[in-house]
Design a protein around this motif. Structure first.
Motif, PDB file in Angstrom:
ATOM      1  N   THR A 108     -76.658  60.575 -11.147  1.00 35.00           N
ATOM      2  CA  THR A 108     -75.906  61.083 -12.252  1.00 35.00           C
ATOM      3  C   THR A 108     -76.831  62.543 -12.476  1.00 35.00           C
ATOM      4  O   THR A 108     -77.552  63.032 -12.305  1.00 35.00           O
ATOM      5  N   PRO A 109     -75.711  63.543 -13.530  1.00 34.19           N
ATOM      6  CA  PRO A 109     -74.318  62.926 -13.490  1.00 34.19           C
ATOM      7  C   PRO A 109     -73.496  62.394 -12.916  1.00 34.19           C
ATOM      8  O   PRO A 109     -73.750  63.752 -11.208  1.00 34.19           O
ATOM      9  N   LYS A 110     -72.569  62.806 -13.052  1.00 36.40           N
ATOM     10  CA  LYS A 110     -71.166  62.736 -11.879  1.00 36.40           C
ATOM     11  C   LYS A 110     -70.193  63.650 -11.791  1.00 36.40           C
ATOM     12  O   LYS A 110     -69.826  64.730 -10.876  1.00 36.40           O
ATOM     13  N   PHE A 111     -70.944  64.922 -13.306  1.00 37.35           N
ATOM     14  CA  PHE A 111     -69.751  66.089 -13.197  1.00 37.35           C
ATOM     15  C   PHE A 111     -70.704  67.480 -14.014  1.00 37.35           C
ATOM     16  O   PHE A 111     -70.972  66.357 -15.276  1.00 37.35           O
ATOM     17  N   GLN A 112     -70.704  68.717 -13.610  1.00 35.10           N
ATOM     18  CA  GLN A 112     -71.752  69.285 -14.301  1.00 35.10           C
ATOM     19  C   GLN A 112     -70.704  70.551 -14.266  1.00 35.10           C
ATOM     20  O   GLN A 112     -70.535  71.051 -12.927  1.00 35.10           O
ATOM     21  N   VAL A 113     -71.500  72.171 -14.705  1.00 33.40           N
ATOM     22  CA  VAL A 113     -70.392  73.037 -14.904  1.00 33.40           C
ATOM     23  C   VAL A 113     -71.925  73.675 -15.983  1.00 33.40           C
ATOM     24  O   VAL A 113     -72.360  73.399 -16.787  1.00 33.40           O
ATOM     25  N   LEU A 114     -72.182  74.310 -14.830  1.00 36.90           N
ATOM     26  CA  LEU A 114     -73.677  75.606 -14.954  1.00 36.90           C
ATOM     27  C   LEU A 114     -73.223  77.064 -14.902  1.00 36.90           C
ATOM     28  O   LEU A 114     -72.218  77.309 -14.229  1.00 36.90           O
ATOM     29  N   LYS A 115     -73.288  77.775 -15.612  1.00 34.64           N
ATOM     30  CA  LYS A 115     -73.549  79.510 -15.972  1.00 34.64           C
ATOM     31  C   LYS A 115     -75.000  79.870 -14.477  1.00 34.64           C
ATOM     32  O   LYS A 115     -76.143  78.432 -14.745  1.00 34.64           O
ATOM     33  N   THR A 116     -74.948  80.654 -14.212  1.00 35.20           N
ATOM     34  CA  THR A 116     -75.574  81.232 -13.238  1.00 35.20           C
ATOM     35  C   THR A 116     -77.099  81.098 -13.784  1.00 35.20           C
ATOM     36  O   THR A 116     -76.742  82.037 -15.148  1.00 35.20           O
ATOM     37  N   GLY A 117     -78.249  80.735 -13.478  1.00 30.52           N
ATOM     38  CA  GLY A 117     -79.242  80.534 -13.572  1.00 30.52           C
ATOM     39  C   GLY A 117     -80.083  79.614 -14.608  1.00 30.52           C
ATOM     40  O   GLY A 117     -81.181  79.615 -14.743  1.00 30.52           O
ATOM     41  N   GLN A 118     -78.722  78.849 -15.206  1.00 32.88           N
ATOM     42  CA  GLN A 118     -79.772  77.881 -15.668  1.00 32.88           C
ATOM     43  C   GLN A 118     -79.690  76.830 -14.960  1.00 32.88           C
ATOM     44  O   GLN A 118     -79.803  76.669 -12.976  1.00 32.88           O
ATOM     45  N   SER A 119     -81.098  75.853 -14.929  1.00 30.96           N
ATOM     46  CA  SER A 119     -81.255  74.613 -14.390  1.00 30.96           C
ATOM     47  C   SER A 119     -80.735  73.323 -15.083  1.00 30.96           C
ATOM     48  O   SER A 119     -80.284  73.517 -15.624  1.00 30.96           O
ATOM     49  N   MET A 120     -80.901  72.771 -14.374  1.00 33.10           N
ATOM     50  CA  MET A 120     -80.502  71.474 -13.836  1.00 33.10           C
ATOM     51  C   MET A 120     -81.448  70.320 -12.761  1.00 33.10           C
ATOM     52  O   MET A 120     -82.006  70.808 -11.716  1.00 33.10           O
ATOM     53  N   THR A 121     -80.975  68.973 -13.471  1.00 34.83           N
ATOM     54  CA  THR A 121     -81.831  67.892 -12.605  1.00 34.83           C
ATOM     55  C   THR A 121     -80.712  66.926 -12.299  1.00 34.83           C
ATOM     56  O   THR A 121     -80.050  66.256 -13.045  1.00 34.83           O
ATOM     57  N   LEU A 122     -81.030  66.588 -10.794  1.00 34.70           N
ATOM     58  CA  LEU A 122     -79.659  65.581 -10.734  1.00 34.70           C
ATOM     59  C   LEU A 122     -80.215  64.244 -10.330  1.00 34.70           C
ATOM     60  O   LEU A 122     -81.919  64.231  -9.566  1.00 34.70           O
ATOM     61  N   GLN A 123     -80.239  63.272 -11.004  1.00 34.50           N
ATOM     62  CA  GLN A 123     -80.666  62.062 -11.213  1.00 34.50           C
ATOM     63  C   GLN A 123     -80.284  61.179 -10.149  1.00 34.50           C
ATOM     64  O   GLN A 123     -79.198  61.003  -9.469  1.00 34.50           O
ATOM     65  N   CYS A 124     -81.501  60.642  -9.097  1.00 36.31           N
ATOM     66  CA  CYS A 124     -80.742  59.133  -8.117  1.00 36.31           C
ATOM     67  C   CYS A 124     -81.821  58.660  -8.291  1.00 36.31           C
ATOM     68  O   CYS A 124     -82.706  58.004  -8.012  1.00 36.31           O
ATOM     69  N   ALA A 125     -81.273  57.022  -8.504  1.00 42.99           N
ATOM     70  CA  ALA A 125     -81.903  55.919  -8.537  1.00 42.99           C
ATOM     71  C   ALA A 125     -81.282  54.312  -7.251  1.00 42.99           C
ATOM     72  O   ALA A 125     -80.058  54.102  -7.610  1.00 42.99           O
ATOM     73  N   GLN A 126     -82.445  53.815  -6.797  1.00 48.62           N
ATOM     74  CA  GLN A 126     -81.315  52.763  -5.551  1.00 48.62           C
ATOM     75  C   GLN A 126     -82.588  51.940  -5.888  1.00 48.62           C
ATOM     76  O   GLN A 126     -83.615  51.471  -6.268  1.00 48.62           O
ATOM     77  N   ASP A 127     -81.604  50.242  -6.207  1.00 52.62           N
ATOM     78  CA  ASP A 127     -82.338  49.034  -6.446  1.00 52.62           C
ATOM     79  C   ASP A 127     -82.089  48.610  -5.255  1.00 52.62           C
ATOM     80  O   ASP A 127     -82.320  46.998  -5.089  1.00 52.62           O
ATOM     81  N   MET A 128     -82.329  48.958  -3.966  1.00 49.63           N
ATOM     82  CA  MET A 128     -82.148  48.400  -2.441  1.00 49.63           C
ATOM     83  C   MET A 128     -83.210  48.082  -1.860  1.00 49.63           C
ATOM     84  O   MET A 128     -83.680  47.633  -0.985  1.00 49.63           O
ATOM     85  N   ASN A 129     -84.384  48.822  -2.037  1.00 51.49           N
ATOM     86  CA  ASN A 129     -86.354  48.239  -2.489  1.00 51.49           C
ATOM     87  C   ASN A 129     -86.203  49.364  -0.471  1.00 51.49           C
ATOM     88  O   ASN A 129     -86.770  48.737   0.021  1.00 51.49           O
ATOM     89  N   HIS A 130     -85.751  50.357  -0.963  1.00 52.25           N
ATOM     90  CA  HIS A 130     -85.396  51.088   0.501  1.00 52.25           C
ATOM     91  C   HIS A 130     -86.424  52.374   0.583  1.00 52.25           C
ATOM     92  O   HIS A 130     -86.941  52.309  -0.697  1.00 52.25           O
TER      93      HIS A 130
END
Lengths: 114, 115
Positions: free
Chosen positions: A7-29
């Motif tokens: 998450t998220p699937k889509f994001q638009v940012l302006k130069t200089g902004q910050s953001m975090t892409l989240q990832c989770a797996q449920d396969m015990n990898h």
């Protein structure tokens, strides 16, 4: 059968902004990865985590940071976004630890930096 | 370092045509080889793999043979369908630190099948 969820699937940012892409797996990898996909360049590894508690740089780490929060979750942070970071980002996971490494990918996050 | 070179696309074929997508690699040691497929709007998924020389990977009518002498892993299918339209990535897995392995991908080949 969630697999790898980004998450998220889509994001638009302006130069200089910050953001975090989240990832989770449920396969015990054990291993998790962040790739970026750009036209004509295939997939390039940004960061990876071979196991919980460890992270390492891939081919193109500049401008990014990662956190392996626990075995399930691996986040990618852009502290000050730049137009060159416009891309599609994929999280992936694998059993790791020396096996023939089959990756399971998330559906991707499309990021546009204006 | 390790690298994968695959034929540039896009490739457009008619339904039931024969498909070959070329892939060659450079690696030290004995890598494992993979083909991944990406359908529109989705992440990559494993199509087939081969872990040692002369192995043949196969799935969904696709085949690829690990040829060490020519450092190749060409993808083939005898009769393609419209549903095979996707982007195909060749990849290799070679060991990095601590015995783990990471993938190196080719640039991808976009395949379009027309009815």
């Amino acid at each position: 059968n969630a697999g790898v969820t980004q998450t998220p699937k889509f994001q638009v940012l302006k130069t200089g902004q910050s953001m975090t892409l989240q990832c989770a797996q449920d396969m015990n990898h054990n291993s998790m990865y962040w790739y970026r996909q750009d036209p004509g360049m295939g997939l390039r590894l940004i960061y990876y985590s071979a196991s919980e508690g460890t992270t390492d740089k891939g081919e193109v780490p500049n401008g990014y940071n990662v956190s392996r929060l626990n075995k399930r979750e691996f986040s990618l942070r852009l502290e000050s976004a730049a137009p060159s970071q416009t891309s599609v980002y994929f999280c992936a996971s694998s059993e790791g630890r020396g096996g023939a490494n089959v990756l399971t990918f998330g559906a991707g996050s499309r990021l546009t930096v204006l | 370092g390790n690298s994968v070179t695959q034929m540039e696309g896009p490739v457009t074929l008619s339904e039931e045509a024969f498909l070959t997508i070329n892939c060659t690699y450079t690696a030290t040691g004995y890598p494992s080889l993979f083909w991944y497929v990406q359908y529109p709007g989705e992440g990559l998924q494993l199509l087939l793999k081969a872990t040692k020389a002369d192995d043949k990977g196969s799935n969904k009518g696709f085949e690829a043979t690990y040829r060490k002498e020519t450092t190749s892993f060409h993808l083939e299918k005898g009769s393609v369908q419209v549903s095979d339209s996707a982007v195909y990535f060749c990849a290799l897995s070679a060991k990095w630190d601590f015995g783990n392995e990471k993938l190196t991908f080719g640039t991808g080949t976009r395949l379009t099948i027309i009815p």
